[in-house]
Design a protein around this motif. Structure first.
Motif, short mmCIF file in Angstrom:
data_model
loop_
_atom_site.label_atom_id
_atom_site.label_comp_id
_atom_site.label_asym_id
_atom_site.label_seq_id
_atom_site.Cartn_x
_atom_site.Cartn_y
_atom_site.Cartn_z
N ARG A 119 -6.79 40.20 15.49
CA ARG A 119 -6.75 40.34 14.03
C ARG A 119 -5.31 40.34 13.53
N ASN A 152 -18.93 34.72 12.18
CA ASN A 152 -18.35 35.71 13.09
C ASN A 152 -16.95 36.15 12.68
N ARG A 153 -16.72 36.16 11.37
CA ARG A 153 -15.43 36.62 10.85
C ARG A 153 -15.68 37.47 9.61
N GLU A 179 -18.87 38.24 5.27
CA GLU A 179 -19.04 37.70 6.63
C GLU A 179 -19.19 36.18 6.58
N SER A 231 -11.77 42.06 16.58
CA SER A 231 -10.99 41.49 17.67
C SER A 231 -9.56 42.02 17.69
N VAL A 253 -8.44 37.20 7.46
CA VAL A 253 -9.61 36.81 8.27
C VAL A 253 -9.57 37.60 9.58
N PRO A 300 -11.56 38.24 13.07
CA PRO A 300 -12.65 37.88 13.99
C PRO A 300 -13.34 39.14 14.51
N TYR A 301 -14.62 39.02 14.81
CA TYR A 301 -15.34 40.17 15.36
C TYR A 301 -16.37 39.71 16.39
#
Length: 315
Positions: free
Chosen positions: A60, A97-98, A94, A57, A129, A131-132
Motif C-alpha cells: 500500500r 480487489n482494491r 471497492e 497489502s 489505491v 490492494p487487499y
C-alpha cells in the motif's frame, strides 16, 4: 591620550557594525520566509478502519504528495514536524480487489487534519489505491512457554494446561497457511508450592498482519506434595547371542523416583523394569547402557544411580 581614544573608537565601531550586520541578517531571513513558495512535500499516511474481512497489502502507498503553496514559515513547519494523514478506509470504495480512497470526496476531513487551505495547495494524487486480500480464518495450537521450578517437596503429575488451548486467527491466506501454532510469551515461575491459576499473553511477535480473536490464555496446574523413593532392581540383559558367555557388573541398580505423597504406598519394585540391550553396544565398547523400560504411571523424575553396565565376554 590620543592612542587610547582611537582604540575606544574602533571597539565601538566594531560593536555597531556587528549589531547592524546581525539585524540585517534577521531582517533578510524574515523577508525571505515571508515570501510565497511552492514546495512538494511527502505526507506519511496511516490506514484506519480496514474492513474486518480484508487484509490490506504491505504494498500500500506509504505517503501522499502535497504541493504546498505558502510562506516559508509554514513550509518550514511542514518539513520539520512532518504531520501525518489518517486515511479512513471505511470511506473507500471497492474495485477489483482494491480499496479506492478518493481525495476529492474527503477534502474536508483532509483539510481539518493538515490544517490547510486547498485553494492554494493540493494533493497530487487524485485517489489512494490500497490492494487487499480476503482474510482466511484458522485455529492455531497454543504452545506454553512456562518454565516452572517447584519448591522442595512439591511437584505436579500433569503438565500445564491452557484454556483455550487453541485460538482463532484471521489474516492473508499466504501467511496464515504457513503457521500452525503460536506460543505464549516466556513466563518463569519459581519455588511453586501451590496450584497454578493465572493468565499469560500470546507472543504475536512477527505476526502483526494476523488478527487474533484472543490475546491471552489461562493456565492451570495441580501442584501437590511429593516425596522421593527408591527401589533396587536386577539388571536384565536382552538380545545376547546364545553362543556368547556374557558376564556383567553391577548386577543390580537403584532406581530413584518422585511420587505424590498419597501414592507412596502404592509403589512396588515389580512395577519397574531395567534393561540393557546387547544389540546397542558399539564395536570396541566394554559397557552397555541401562534403561528404564517400565514404571508406574504416577511416578516421575526417575533416574538411575548407575547407567553404565560393564561387561566381559568369557571364552
Amino acid at each position: 591620550m590620543t592612542t587610547l581614544k582611537r582604540r575606544r573608537f574602533k571597539k565601538s565601531s566594531v560593536k555597531t557594525f556587528s549589531f547592524f550586520l546581525v539585524f540585517s541578517a534577521i531582517v533578510w531571513v524574515l523577508v525571505q520566509f515571508s515570501k510565497t513558495y511552492t514546495q512538494l512535500i511527502e505526507i506519511p499516511v496511516n490506514y484506519l478502519n480496514a474492513p474486518l474481512d480484508k487484509s490490506i497489502s504491505e504494498d500500500r502507498p506509504g505517503h501522499v504528495d502535497l504541493q504546498l503553496q505558502d510562506n516559508g514559515f509554514n513550509i518550514y513547519y511542514y518539513r520539520i514536524f512532518n504531520p501525518e494523514l489518517d486515511i479512513d478506509l471505511s470511506k473507500a470504495s471497492e474495485k477489483e480487489n482494491r480499496l479506492v480512497y478518493t481525495i476529492q470526496n474527503n477534502l474536508t476531513d483532509i483539510e481539518a487534519q493538515l490544517k490547510l487551505d486547498f485553494e492554494k495547495s493540493r494533493i497530487i494524487q487524485e485517489e489512494i489505491v490500497v490492494p487487499y486480500q480476503y482474510k482466511k480464518e484458522k485455529m492455531l495450537k497454543v504452545i506454553p512457554k512456562i518454565d516452572i521450578t517447584y519448591a522442595v517437596g512439591y511437584s505436579a503429575e500433569d503438565p500445564v494446561r491452557l484454556k483455550p488451548d487453541s485460538v482463532k486467527v484471521s489474516g492473508p491466506e499466504k501467511l496464515i497457511d504457513t503457521i500452525t501454532s503460536v506460543s505464549t510469551v516466556a513466563l518463569k515461575l519459581e519455588k511453586v508450592n501451590s496450584n497454578l491459576d493465572g493468565k499469560v499473553k500470546l507472543d504475536t511477535t512477527g505476526l502483526g498482519r494476523l488478527s487474533f480473536y484472543e490475546n491471552s490464555v489461562n493456565y492451570f496446574q495441580k501442584v501437590e506434595k511429593f516425596t522421593e523413593g527408591s527401589v533396587e532392581l536386577a539388571v536384565e540383559v536382552i538380545n545376547v547371542p546364545d553362543d556368547l558367555n556374557l558376564a556383567y557388573f553391577p548386577k543390580s541398580v537403584i532406581v530413584y523416583y518422585q511420587v505424590n505423597l498419597k501414592e507412596f504406598e502404592n509403589v512396588d519394585a515389580s512395577d519397574f523394569r531395567v534393561v540393557c540391550d546387547y544389540k546397542s553396544v558399539k564395536g570396541g565398547d566394554d559397557y552397555m547402557l541401562a534403561q528404564i523400560t517400565e514404571k508406574p504411571a504416577f511416578v516421575n523424575n526417575i533416574r538411575l544411580n548407575e547407567r553404565r553396565i560393564q561387561f566381559v565376554i568369557k571364552r
